[in-house]
Design a protein around this motif. Sequence first.
Motif, PDB file in Angstrom:
ATOM      1  N   GLU A 187      29.605 -59.853   1.263  1.00  0.00           N
ATOM      2  CA  GLU A 187      28.340 -59.279   1.682  1.00  0.00           C
ATOM      3  C   GLU A 187      27.583 -60.442   2.402  1.00  0.00           C
ATOM      4  O   GLU A 187      26.830 -59.952   3.508  1.00  0.00           O
ATOM      5  N   ILE A 188      27.727 -61.800   2.307  1.00  0.00           N
ATOM      6  CA  ILE A 188      27.222 -62.701   2.730  1.00  0.00           C
ATOM      7  C   ILE A 188      27.497 -62.893   4.409  1.00  0.00           C
ATOM      8  O   ILE A 188      26.700 -62.889   5.176  1.00  0.00           O
ATOM      9  N   PHE A 189      28.906 -62.707   4.515  1.00  0.00           N
ATOM     10  CA  PHE A 189      29.506 -62.648   5.868  1.00  0.00           C
ATOM     11  C   PHE A 189      28.970 -61.428   6.642  1.00  0.00           C
ATOM     12  O   PHE A 189      28.658 -61.503   7.900  1.00  0.00           O
ATOM     13  N   ALA A 190      28.784 -60.256   5.855  1.00  0.00           N
ATOM     14  CA  ALA A 190      28.312 -59.095   6.448  1.00  0.00           C
ATOM     15  C   ALA A 190      26.728 -59.339   7.014  1.00  0.00           C
ATOM     16  O   ALA A 190      26.438 -59.018   8.209  1.00  0.00           O
ATOM     17  N   ILE A 191      25.929 -60.034   6.399  1.00  0.00           N
ATOM     18  CA  ILE A 191      24.754 -60.360   6.566  1.00  0.00           C
ATOM     19  C   ILE A 191      24.592 -61.367   7.753  1.00  0.00           C
ATOM     20  O   ILE A 191      23.694 -61.039   8.638  1.00  0.00           O
ATOM     21  N   LEU A 192      25.333 -62.217   7.615  1.00  0.00           N
ATOM     22  CA  LEU A 192      25.305 -63.475   8.633  1.00  0.00           C
ATOM     23  C   LEU A 192      25.891 -62.757  10.050  1.00  0.00           C
ATOM     24  O   LEU A 192      25.174 -63.103  11.095  1.00  0.00           O
TER      25      LEU A 192
ATOM     26  N   ILE B 145      32.139 -52.326   3.980  1.00  0.00           N
ATOM     27  CA  ILE B 145      32.251 -51.125   2.829  1.00  0.00           C
ATOM     28  C   ILE B 145      33.439 -51.225   2.231  1.00  0.00           C
ATOM     29  O   ILE B 145      33.658 -51.514   1.116  1.00  0.00           O
ATOM     30  N   PRO B 146      34.784 -51.152   2.983  1.00  0.00           N
ATOM     31  CA  PRO B 146      36.298 -51.077   2.485  1.00  0.00           C
ATOM     32  C   PRO B 146      36.273 -52.528   1.711  1.00  0.00           C
ATOM     33  O   PRO B 146      36.970 -52.654   0.815  1.00  0.00           O
TER      34      PRO B 146
ATOM     35  N   CYS C  71      17.777 -65.250   3.624  1.00  0.00           N
ATOM     36  CA  CYS C  71      18.035 -64.506   2.423  1.00  0.00           C
ATOM     37  C   CYS C  71      19.226 -64.356   1.885  1.00  0.00           C
ATOM     38  O   CYS C  71      19.721 -64.088   0.547  1.00  0.00           O
ATOM     39  N   SER C  72      20.275 -64.741   2.649  1.00  0.00           N
ATOM     40  CA  SER C  72      21.725 -64.785   2.390  1.00  0.00           C
ATOM     41  C   SER C  72      21.903 -66.169   1.482  1.00  0.00           C
ATOM     42  O   SER C  72      22.747 -66.027   0.457  1.00  0.00           O
ATOM     43  N   LEU C  73      20.988 -66.955   1.453  1.00  0.00           N
ATOM     44  CA  LEU C  73      21.189 -68.129   0.405  1.00  0.00           C
ATOM     45  C   LEU C  73      20.921 -67.872  -0.958  1.00  0.00           C
ATOM     46  O   LEU C  73      21.393 -68.394  -1.807  1.00  0.00           O
TER      47      LEU C  73
END
Length: 789
Positions: A747-752, A732-733, A574-576
């Motif tokens: 956000e992608i980095f956080a998901i991965l 968040i920050p 889903c990050s894609l």
Amino acid sequence: MYQYALTMVFAIDEINQNMDILPNVTLGFSIYDSCYSEIKAIQGIMWILTGKQLLVPNFRCQAHPGLAGIIGELPAASSLPMARILGLYRYPQISYGSALSLLSDKMQFPSFLRTVPNSLFESYLLSKMILDFGWTWVGILYSEDDFYRLGSLTLQKEITRMGGCIAFFQVIPSKISPQKILQIAQLVMKSTASVVVLYTFMLDLIPVMEELALHNLKHKVWIASSAWIISPDTYKKQIRAILNGTIGFALQRAEISGLKQFLLNIHPFTSPNDIFIRYFWEQAFVCRWPDQNNSSPILMDSSVHCTGNEDKENIYMKVFDFDNLRVSYAIYNAVYAVAHALHNLFMCTPGRGPFADGACANISAFQPWQSLHYVKNVRFTTKNGDELFFDANGDPPPVADLLNMNIHPDGTTTYDVVGNASSHPSQQFIIHVNKMSITWSGGFTEVPTSVCSQSCQKGWRKMPRKGEPLCCFDCVVCSRGMIANQTDATNCISCPEDYWSDAAHEKCVPKITEFLSYEEPLGTALTAFAILFSLVTVSVIGTFLHFRETPIVKANNRELSYLLLLSLLMCFLCSLLFVGQPQTLSCMLRQAAFGIVFSLCLSSILAKTFIVIIAFRATKPGSSLKRWVGSRVPYSVVTICSSLQVLICMFWVRTFPPFSEWNRTVEEGKILIQCNEGSAVSFWFILGYLGILGSISLILAFFARKLPDSFNEAKFITFSMLVFASVWLSFIPAYLSTKGKAMVAVEIFAILCSTAGILFCIFSPKCYIILLKPGRNTRHYLMGKENSI
């Protein structure tokens, strides 16, 4: 003046010999010398009106008709009183030199006409020429006289109206002191203006020029008024070097066919009725007629006697100036204007005349007002092809020549025509100038510049200096997003919404559209990591399916492990959805997909934690948790927790659906194509719900980490939730402090990172035992471990 009188005589003689004009009618004339005196001019007019030298106002002694018209005067000072008197009687007066604009007022001067342009014409021409040369910073010197004051004020007004500025506007008094001369000279020398307009009498200007010559003034371009551009006073030696190269407008020059030969034929012996010829001969040849009693006082003692055999051709060429027939041409046209008017009066058909009941005037007994009617309405073409008529103000079509004065080393002066000017119905004035043929004063070899401030280049705007004229300014570069696509721009132009200024601020270029694309390094790296982790997840799923019957796979609910791995795989995939140009559909799916699959992942972890706790508590005697043992509880946890997130996402998408937008304000020069979340509250509510699930899982796993079990996953779940919490607390920050595509990348980095942390923390110990320590993947070993714990 003698040449002017002879020109009129020549024109009348030419008309009398022309059968196409006034056939069988002979024109005569009377000449009155005003001696450049207003009193003499008025006296001559009174003689004409009364017919007697003893002046009697409003009384006429002549029985025959009066004159058809008055040709004169040259100076405006004499024309003014003449025009006032002749206007009372509606006597047509045609001046050949009075350019004063006041004389165009038909309320004051109803019968005044002229064959020279209105003085305002010269002011307009000078202002237009000055601006055409790019001179926006000029000085003006003018004489203390109504004519020059009015002309200079008009010139000042026109230059200002057309965007120029006046460096100084200085009057030269008619009675000037040495101190005033020095003051004016210093004003000119100190001025930064390279161009100075001399709207003066030459005699008024000479003292100032002499002072400037003493200071060896250079680098000034002089523009002369028509009053002295061809004045013989400019031959004075002390100002010769300064004025050489002066330019200015003068009356139109034209050839008068036959005039030269006519003047050369003038001789005292062949023209006995010419009362001026003998006096002129004495002046021209510096001699005295032996029988002349009224010779010039200057020549009374002359020992040289006039014989009549003097070489008149060389003298006449110098005296009569055949190459500069300007005023003579104006006189010639004035005579022809009266002749054509009389011809129209003579050819009038009774019953079709211009007066009451179609009446015509009698050429033998016409009234002055009748003659005036025809003169005002005359229209003819001269031999040179020029059309002559008078407008409502009594002014002719304005034409002029632009002269360049050149004083040669031998002392001779030439006036080269370097341009011309005329009027046009569709345009006010047209000026043609041959700039290459101009010899500039001041030592300039090309068109000089005269500006207060240098031009602002493209990309810069003019900022006026406080307290100074508008032509004095500083150049300021245009602000970002604004351009100046022409030099000397007063304001910068804002680029359209989808455009931005280039580096030079000269033109608008399309803004760069920006989004996290697959082609750029960051997008490629994140995509590669997502695919890589997806492949790792698939390999783990394959490993678990292959070893599905082994004790370590069966431990802690094999089906939940499969569900967790599938949810982790979907998290990576889903990050894609976050990479590539945002579309409305992808914007609606990506956050919802992320929230649902992550809630499925965390729900599976929470279910696993429940299993560990229930399994341990249920083994105690009398435990009420035995009835919760089985697959029903974990599946219920997964279903309920995931369904709540699904409901939240459905509500969000239905009420405040995310959409694709072009953000033009987030970064200058760029258009950020991004997803507008529609409702920031819904977005943070999804993250908050995931945080609640993660927190519950972390707390339960932490308390269950030391519980004995065949293969206790609680401590691995604890580590995974710690990784999850660390990543998203850092997210968040970082998310709030970034903009544009960097926000998406965060956000992608956080998901991965969070998904990879869960994958490795929970499944890497199992894969390690399955693949590298198969000896431990036995029931006996697991039970032994249980006993050891």
